[in-house]
Scaffold this motif. Sequence first.
Motif, PDB file in Angstrom:
ATOM      1  N   TYR A   1      -2.008  -4.565  -0.720  1.00 18.90           N
ATOM      2  CA  TYR A   1      -3.316  -4.154  -1.340  1.00 18.90           C
ATOM      3  C   TYR A   1      -3.191  -5.019  -2.605  1.00 18.90           C
ATOM      4  O   TYR A   1      -2.381  -5.402  -3.292  1.00 18.90           O
ATOM      5  CB  TYR A   1      -3.187  -2.792  -1.882  1.00 18.90           C
ATOM      6  CG  TYR A   1      -4.289  -2.131  -2.268  1.00 18.90           C
ATOM      7  CD1 TYR A   1      -4.919  -1.244  -1.399  1.00 18.90           C
ATOM      8  CD2 TYR A   1      -5.103  -2.240  -3.395  1.00 18.90           C
ATOM      9  CE1 TYR A   1      -6.357  -0.648  -1.564  1.00 18.90           C
ATOM     10  CE2 TYR A   1      -6.052  -1.444  -3.947  1.00 18.90           C
ATOM     11  CZ  TYR A   1      -6.969  -0.870  -2.926  1.00 18.90           C
ATOM     12  OH  TYR A   1      -7.947  -0.246  -3.067  1.00 18.90           O
TER      13      TYR A   1
ATOM     14  N   ALA B   1      -6.218   2.242   4.570  1.00 20.71           N
ATOM     15  CA  ALA B   1      -6.890   1.288   3.799  1.00 20.71           C
ATOM     16  C   ALA B   1      -8.083   1.914   3.159  1.00 20.71           C
ATOM     17  O   ALA B   1      -8.520   1.829   2.057  1.00 20.71           O
ATOM     18  CB  ALA B   1      -7.231  -0.052   4.528  1.00 20.71           C
TER      19      ALA B   1
ATOM     20  N   PHE C   1     -10.857  -4.383   4.852  1.00 20.26           N
ATOM     21  CA  PHE C   1      -9.485  -4.214   5.474  1.00 20.26           C
ATOM     22  C   PHE C   1      -9.507  -5.582   6.315  1.00 20.26           C
ATOM     23  O   PHE C   1     -10.500  -6.038   7.025  1.00 20.26           O
ATOM     24  CB  PHE C   1      -9.225  -3.144   6.043  1.00 20.26           C
ATOM     25  CG  PHE C   1      -7.889  -3.193   6.859  1.00 20.26           C
ATOM     26  CD1 PHE C   1      -6.746  -3.077   6.285  1.00 20.26           C
ATOM     27  CD2 PHE C   1      -7.856  -3.242   8.229  1.00 20.26           C
ATOM     28  CE1 PHE C   1      -5.411  -3.251   6.755  1.00 20.26           C
ATOM     29  CE2 PHE C   1      -6.829  -3.124   8.969  1.00 20.26           C
ATOM     30  CZ  PHE C   1      -5.361  -3.218   8.083  1.00 20.26           C
TER      31      PHE C   1
ATOM     32  N   LEU D   1       0.691  -1.106  -0.047  1.00 23.57           N
ATOM     33  CA  LEU D   1       0.196   0.039  -0.082  1.00 23.57           C
ATOM     34  C   LEU D   1       0.788   1.407  -0.136  1.00 23.57           C
ATOM     35  O   LEU D   1       1.713   1.434   0.893  1.00 23.57           O
ATOM     36  CB  LEU D   1      -1.014  -0.173   1.132  1.00 23.57           C
ATOM     37  CG  LEU D   1      -1.904   1.061   1.170  1.00 23.57           C
ATOM     38  CD1 LEU D   1      -3.092   0.982   0.177  1.00 23.57           C
ATOM     39  CD2 LEU D   1      -2.942   0.890   2.504  1.00 23.57           C
TER      40      LEU D   1
ATOM     41  N   ARG E   1      -6.440  -7.368  -5.267  1.00 20.36           N
ATOM     42  CA  ARG E   1      -7.897  -7.345  -5.837  1.00 20.36           C
ATOM     43  C   ARG E   1      -8.234  -8.685  -6.368  1.00 20.36           C
ATOM     44  O   ARG E   1      -7.587  -9.570  -6.483  1.00 20.36           O
ATOM     45  CB  ARG E   1      -7.875  -6.379  -6.862  1.00 20.36           C
ATOM     46  CG  ARG E   1      -7.163  -6.847  -8.250  1.00 20.36           C
ATOM     47  CD  ARG E   1      -7.253  -5.886  -9.298  1.00 20.36           C
ATOM     48  NE  ARG E   1      -8.614  -5.491  -9.509  1.00 20.36           N
ATOM     49  CZ  ARG E   1      -9.076  -6.444 -10.513  1.00 20.36           C
ATOM     50  NH1 ARG E   1      -8.733  -7.163 -11.138  1.00 20.36           N
ATOM     51  NH2 ARG E   1     -10.540  -5.584 -10.953  1.00 20.36           N
TER      52      ARG E   1
ATOM     53  N   ALA F   1     -10.047   0.986  -0.443  1.00 21.60           N
ATOM     54  CA  ALA F   1     -10.168  -0.476  -0.410  1.00 21.60           C
ATOM     55  C   ALA F   1     -11.774  -0.838   0.138  1.00 21.60           C
ATOM     56  O   ALA F   1     -12.286   0.072   0.815  1.00 21.60           O
ATOM     57  CB  ALA F   1      -9.342  -1.230   0.810  1.00 21.60           C
ATOM     58  N   ASP F   2     -12.419  -1.920  -0.333  1.00 25.08           N
ATOM     59  CA  ASP F   2     -13.614  -2.234  -0.013  1.00 25.08           C
ATOM     60  C   ASP F   2     -13.549  -3.082   1.293  1.00 25.08           C
ATOM     61  O   ASP F   2     -14.428  -3.127   2.026  1.00 25.08           O
ATOM     62  CB  ASP F   2     -14.354  -3.392  -1.121  1.00 25.08           C
ATOM     63  CG  ASP F   2     -14.226  -2.552  -2.386  1.00 25.08           C
ATOM     64  OD1 ASP F   2     -14.664  -1.570  -2.465  1.00 25.08           O
ATOM     65  OD2 ASP F   2     -13.873  -3.296  -3.523  1.00 25.08           O
TER      66      ASP F   2
ATOM     67  N   GLN G   1     -11.465  -4.744  -3.827  1.00 25.63           N
ATOM     68  CA  GLN G   1     -10.301  -4.319  -3.527  1.00 25.63           C
ATOM     69  C   GLN G   1      -9.840  -4.337  -2.043  1.00 25.63           C
ATOM     70  O   GLN G   1     -10.935  -4.088  -1.201  1.00 25.63           O
ATOM     71  CB  GLN G   1     -10.229  -2.767  -4.021  1.00 25.63           C
ATOM     72  CG  GLN G   1     -10.678  -2.169  -5.201  1.00 25.63           C
ATOM     73  CD  GLN G   1      -9.494  -2.427  -6.279  1.00 25.63           C
ATOM     74  OE1 GLN G   1      -8.514  -2.959  -6.169  1.00 25.63           O
ATOM     75  NE2 GLN G   1     -10.322  -2.829  -7.599  1.00 25.63           N
ATOM     76  N   LEU G   2      -8.848  -5.170  -1.738  1.00 31.92           N
ATOM     77  CA  LEU G   2      -8.671  -5.434  -0.334  1.00 31.92           C
ATOM     78  C   LEU G   2      -7.168  -5.002   0.097  1.00 31.92           C
ATOM     79  O   LEU G   2      -6.456  -4.654  -0.852  1.00 31.92           O
ATOM     80  CB  LEU G   2      -8.363  -6.890  -0.404  1.00 31.92           C
ATOM     81  CG  LEU G   2      -9.790  -7.753  -0.109  1.00 31.92           C
ATOM     82  CD1 LEU G   2     -10.438  -7.901  -1.648  1.00 31.92           C
ATOM     83  CD2 LEU G   2      -9.476  -9.212   0.267  1.00 31.92           C
ATOM     84  N   ALA G   3      -7.346  -4.371   1.441  1.00 33.41           N
ATOM     85  CA  ALA G   3      -6.192  -4.175   1.876  1.00 33.41           C
ATOM     86  C   ALA G   3      -6.050  -4.965   3.096  1.00 33.41           C
ATOM     87  O   ALA G   3      -6.783  -5.334   3.835  1.00 33.41           O
ATOM     88  CB  ALA G   3      -5.879  -2.711   2.159  1.00 33.41           C
TER      89      ALA G   3
END
Length: 254
Positions: A138, A189, A197, A127, A140, A194-195, A174-176
């Motif tokens: 980060y 995040a 965390f 990130l 996806r 991000a969607d 989207q992930l962190a």
Amino acid sequence: MTTIHRQLMLSLLTNKLNPEQVSDYCPNGLQVEGKAEIAKVVTGVTASQALIDAAIASKADAILVHHGYFWKGEAASITGMKKKRLQALLQHDINLFAYHLPLDVHSELGNNAQLGQLLELTDVQPLVGVQPTGVVMYGRYPQAKTLDQVAALLEQKLGRPVLSHSAGQQVVQQLAWCTGGGQGYIDAAAHAGADLFISGEVSEQTIHSSREQCIHFIAAGHHATERYGVKALGEWLAAESGIAVEFIDIPNPA
């Protein structure tokens, strides 16, 4: 039986993890000196008494962990639990190697990198703007998932229930994430878009951040999210040196 000298093992680990590049809360590397020649290494998340006892029973010459000793701010006196742990290591001439942040952030063997593989993510990268580089990652999903689907995947991979908090109806693409006690990075995040965390732990304020910034949150366990870095490091060490390496998981619900 293949053996490796203690200093050569230290050099291999240092060259792989580059601990001097990370400012940490504890010494990284050889924390307790044991016998010079090492034939068997036990790896684990934390150098607890239970792991030490298991290493003694396994006739290990060295223990390699993520959570070692001598943290900044802890009492310097060698008493009680600390005395018992160190006494066991010294009596049995067992080396203790520990790598904290260098193992969290390593791009290949690190806790974050390994969790990203378990999550089956693509386009994984650090990130931007968070230091040290790699402490938050980060990635996806090519095809969006629901929060429940991601939580179910984590529970399957980690073998334990997770705490899941929904911030709305949006899908997850989207992930962190930050393994262990990284819940404080949820704001970074959210700022990155991000969607969801994911971290190991949750604090009271984490849920408010999730609600107010519309970002899903999962706490999957500090221990559970940090099993895989030291396991991967041990497997790399075995392949590199030819010595015996055994991962021992000491269960921990936290």
